[in-house]
Scaffold this motif. Sequence first.
Motif, PDB file in Angstrom:
ATOM      1  N   GLY A  15     -54.877   4.812 -48.878  1.00  0.00           N
ATOM      2  CA  GLY A  15     -55.999   4.725 -49.803  1.00  0.00           C
ATOM      3  C   GLY A  15     -56.339   6.061 -50.435  1.00  0.00           C
ATOM      4  O   GLY A  15     -56.628   6.143 -51.633  1.00  0.00           O
ATOM      5  N   ILE A  16     -56.303   7.132 -49.654  1.00  0.00           N
ATOM      6  CA  ILE A  16     -56.597   8.457 -50.203  1.00  0.00           C
ATOM      7  C   ILE A  16     -55.556   8.843 -51.236  1.00  0.00           C
ATOM      8  O   ILE A  16     -55.881   9.367 -52.302  1.00  0.00           O
ATOM      9  N   GLY A  17     -54.294   8.553 -50.965  1.00  0.00           N
ATOM     10  CA  GLY A  17     -53.249   8.828 -51.951  1.00  0.00           C
ATOM     11  C   GLY A  17     -53.439   8.012 -53.219  1.00  0.00           C
ATOM     12  O   GLY A  17     -53.284   8.522 -54.335  1.00  0.00           O
ATOM     13  N   ALA A  18     -53.799   6.742 -53.062  1.00  0.00           N
ATOM     14  CA  ALA A  18     -54.005   5.872 -54.227  1.00  0.00           C
ATOM     15  C   ALA A  18     -55.216   6.321 -55.043  1.00  0.00           C
ATOM     16  O   ALA A  18     -55.150   6.400 -56.279  1.00  0.00           O
ATOM     17  N   TYR A  19     -56.313   6.614 -54.381  1.00  0.00           N
ATOM     18  CA  TYR A  19     -57.497   7.075 -55.103  1.00  0.00           C
ATOM     19  C   TYR A  19     -57.260   8.441 -55.742  1.00  0.00           C
ATOM     20  O   TYR A  19     -57.810   8.730 -56.798  1.00  0.00           O
ATOM     21  N   ALA A  20     -56.448   9.280 -55.113  1.00  0.00           N
ATOM     22  CA  ALA A  20     -56.113  10.571 -55.714  1.00  0.00           C
ATOM     23  C   ALA A  20     -55.355  10.364 -57.027  1.00  0.00           C
ATOM     24  O   ALA A  20     -55.629  11.050 -58.016  1.00  0.00           O
ATOM     25  N   VAL A  21     -54.437   9.406 -57.048  1.00  0.00           N
ATOM     26  CA  VAL A  21     -53.697   9.121 -58.276  1.00  0.00           C
ATOM     27  C   VAL A  21     -54.650   8.673 -59.374  1.00  0.00           C
ATOM     28  O   VAL A  21     -54.581   9.138 -60.514  1.00  0.00           O
ATOM     29  N   VAL A  22     -55.561   7.766 -59.031  1.00  0.00           N
ATOM     30  CA  VAL A  22     -56.485   7.245 -60.047  1.00  0.00           C
ATOM     31  C   VAL A  22     -57.452   8.326 -60.519  1.00  0.00           C
ATOM     32  O   VAL A  22     -57.682   8.483 -61.727  1.00  0.00           O
ATOM     33  N   LEU A  23     -58.019   9.081 -59.605  1.00  0.00           N
ATOM     34  CA  LEU A  23     -59.025  10.072 -59.978  1.00  0.00           C
ATOM     35  C   LEU A  23     -58.431  11.277 -60.709  1.00  0.00           C
ATOM     36  O   LEU A  23     -59.117  11.905 -61.514  1.00  0.00           O
ATOM     37  N   LEU A  24     -57.172  11.592 -60.453  1.00  0.00           N
ATOM     38  CA  LEU A  24     -56.545  12.734 -61.113  1.00  0.00           C
ATOM     39  C   LEU A  24     -55.860  12.363 -62.430  1.00  0.00           C
ATOM     40  O   LEU A  24     -55.429  13.244 -63.165  1.00  0.00           O
ATOM     41  N   SER A  25     -55.737  11.070 -62.702  1.00  0.00           N
ATOM     42  CA  SER A  25     -55.099  10.630 -63.943  1.00  0.00           C
ATOM     43  C   SER A  25     -56.098  10.645 -65.094  1.00  0.00           C
ATOM     44  O   SER A  25     -57.264  10.313 -64.914  1.00  0.00           O
ATOM     45  N   PRO A  26     -55.629  11.001 -66.308  1.00  0.00           N
ATOM     46  CA  PRO A  26     -56.507  10.864 -67.474  1.00  0.00           C
ATOM     47  C   PRO A  26     -56.811   9.380 -67.703  1.00  0.00           C
ATOM     48  O   PRO A  26     -56.020   8.516 -67.343  1.00  0.00           O
ATOM     49  N   GLN A  27     -57.944   9.105 -68.302  1.00  0.00           N
ATOM     50  CA  GLN A  27     -58.384   7.718 -68.401  1.00  0.00           C
ATOM     51  C   GLN A  27     -57.547   6.881 -69.368  1.00  0.00           C
ATOM     52  O   GLN A  27     -57.239   5.737 -69.077  1.00  0.00           O
ATOM     53  N   TYR A  28     -57.163   7.441 -70.511  1.00  0.00           N
ATOM     54  CA  TYR A  28     -56.507   6.621 -71.528  1.00  0.00           C
ATOM     55  C   TYR A  28     -55.108   7.097 -71.914  1.00  0.00           C
ATOM     56  O   TYR A  28     -54.599   6.723 -72.956  1.00  0.00           O
ATOM     57  N   GLU A  29     -54.504   7.923 -71.105  1.00  0.00           N
ATOM     58  CA  GLU A  29     -53.121   8.324 -71.355  1.00  0.00           C
ATOM     59  C   GLU A  29     -52.410   8.448 -70.016  1.00  0.00           C
ATOM     60  O   GLU A  29     -53.043   8.728 -68.991  1.00  0.00           O
ATOM     61  N   PRO A  30     -51.114   8.219 -70.002  1.00  0.00           N
ATOM     62  CA  PRO A  30     -50.400   8.290 -68.722  1.00  0.00           C
ATOM     63  C   PRO A  30     -50.282   9.723 -68.207  1.00  0.00           C
ATOM     64  O   PRO A  30     -50.110  10.661 -68.979  1.00  0.00           O
ATOM     65  N   ALA A  31     -50.391   9.861 -66.919  1.00  0.00           N
ATOM     66  CA  ALA A  31     -50.242  11.180 -66.282  1.00  0.00           C
ATOM     67  C   ALA A  31     -48.773  11.388 -65.921  1.00  0.00           C
ATOM     68  O   ALA A  31     -47.981  10.451 -65.901  1.00  0.00           O
ATOM     69  N   SER A  32     -48.428  12.611 -65.612  1.00  0.00           N
ATOM     70  CA  SER A  32     -47.058  12.938 -65.232  1.00  0.00           C
ATOM     71  C   SER A  32     -46.876  12.781 -63.723  1.00  0.00           C
ATOM     72  O   SER A  32     -47.686  13.253 -62.930  1.00  0.00           O
ATOM     73  N   VAL A  33     -45.797  12.131 -63.359  1.00  0.00           N
ATOM     74  CA  VAL A  33     -45.478  11.941 -61.945  1.00  0.00           C
ATOM     75  C   VAL A  33     -45.160  13.278 -61.283  1.00  0.00           C
ATOM     76  O   VAL A  33     -45.386  13.445 -60.084  1.00  0.00           O
ATOM     77  N   TRP A  34     -44.677  14.250 -62.058  1.00  0.00           N
ATOM     78  CA  TRP A  34     -44.254  15.534 -61.512  1.00  0.00           C
ATOM     79  C   TRP A  34     -45.373  16.257 -60.767  1.00  0.00           C
ATOM     80  O   TRP A  34     -45.108  16.979 -59.809  1.00  0.00           O
ATOM     81  N   TRP A  35     -46.601  16.123 -61.190  1.00  0.00           N
ATOM     82  CA  TRP A  35     -47.692  16.789 -60.476  1.00  0.00           C
ATOM     83  C   TRP A  35     -48.591  15.790 -59.750  1.00  0.00           C
ATOM     84  O   TRP A  35     -49.260  16.128 -58.781  1.00  0.00           O
ATOM     85  N   LEU A  36     -48.594  14.532 -60.186  1.00  0.00           N
ATOM     86  CA  LEU A  36     -49.466  13.528 -59.576  1.00  0.00           C
ATOM     87  C   LEU A  36     -48.979  13.127 -58.179  1.00  0.00           C
ATOM     88  O   LEU A  36     -49.788  12.988 -57.252  1.00  0.00           O
ATOM     89  N   LEU A  37     -47.677  12.951 -58.024  1.00  0.00           N
ATOM     90  CA  LEU A  37     -47.123  12.566 -56.723  1.00  0.00           C
ATOM     91  C   LEU A  37     -47.338  13.656 -55.671  1.00  0.00           C
ATOM     92  O   LEU A  37     -47.843  13.366 -54.585  1.00  0.00           O
ATOM     93  N   PRO A  38     -46.984  14.924 -55.958  1.00  0.00           N
ATOM     94  CA  PRO A  38     -47.265  15.962 -54.957  1.00  0.00           C
ATOM     95  C   PRO A  38     -48.757  16.115 -54.651  1.00  0.00           C
ATOM     96  O   PRO A  38     -49.141  16.360 -53.505  1.00  0.00           O
ATOM     97  N   ALA A  39     -49.603  15.958 -55.666  1.00  0.00           N
ATOM     98  CA  ALA A  39     -51.045  16.084 -55.429  1.00  0.00           C
ATOM     99  C   ALA A  39     -51.548  14.994 -54.485  1.00  0.00           C
ATOM    100  O   ALA A  39     -52.343  15.271 -53.577  1.00  0.00           O
ATOM    101  N   SER A  40     -51.078  13.773 -54.675  1.00  0.00           N
ATOM    102  CA  SER A  40     -51.523  12.686 -53.794  1.00  0.00           C
ATOM    103  C   SER A  40     -50.974  12.869 -52.382  1.00  0.00           C
ATOM    104  O   SER A  40     -51.672  12.583 -51.398  1.00  0.00           O
ATOM    105  N   LEU A  41     -49.745  13.369 -52.266  1.00  0.00           N
ATOM    106  CA  LEU A  41     -49.178  13.639 -50.941  1.00  0.00           C
ATOM    107  C   LEU A  41     -49.956  14.735 -50.217  1.00  0.00           C
ATOM    108  O   LEU A  41     -50.234  14.637 -49.025  1.00  0.00           O
ATOM    109  N   VAL A  42     -50.323  15.773 -50.947  1.00  0.00           N
ATOM    110  CA  VAL A  42     -51.063  16.889 -50.350  1.00  0.00           C
ATOM    111  C   VAL A  42     -52.452  16.434 -49.908  1.00  0.00           C
ATOM    112  O   VAL A  42     -52.912  16.789 -48.809  1.00  0.00           O
TER     113      VAL A  42
END
Length: 172
Positions: A15-42
Amino acid sequence: GTTGLVCFGQAAFFGIGAYAVVLLSPQYEPASVWWLLPASLVLAGAYALFMGSLSLRTKGVYFIMVTLAFAQMAYYVIHDTPLGGGTDGIYLNEKPVLAVAGTTLLDLGKPGTFYDVTLACLAGVFIFLAVLLQSRFGRALAGIKANEQRMRATGFSTYPYKLAAFVISGAI
């Protein structure tokens, strides 16, 4: 499982990883997996470090119940505060993309692509764990599961090994 630790708090890390993805993503444009995946893992690993550093001081059924309590604590923080959208939840409007220099390589909005990326990640995790378990670290974890007192008697401080296994498990 390799260390013999039964954790009822794995859903909190997911859940923390999933919420991190949602909260760190811009609202109306796709985010980059290159920084979103490591951020959620961390972030999931950081909560696992916090949770593990406290709960690994217990053993047996007490450890199970403490991890369950930490998972419930994470649930209530997300569910009962505006951070996670409360009872209405929170939504990811645009799925992340894998892009290099502005060129989209993989669009995770397509079901087939999402499946292939998920399968590749699963295979990567299995390979990582297979290599990890064959290392000295993995053998120490197996020794801790077999007989923790004997491992301590041979000079291994078992707490850092168990904490590292807990954090790796939480990040995965």
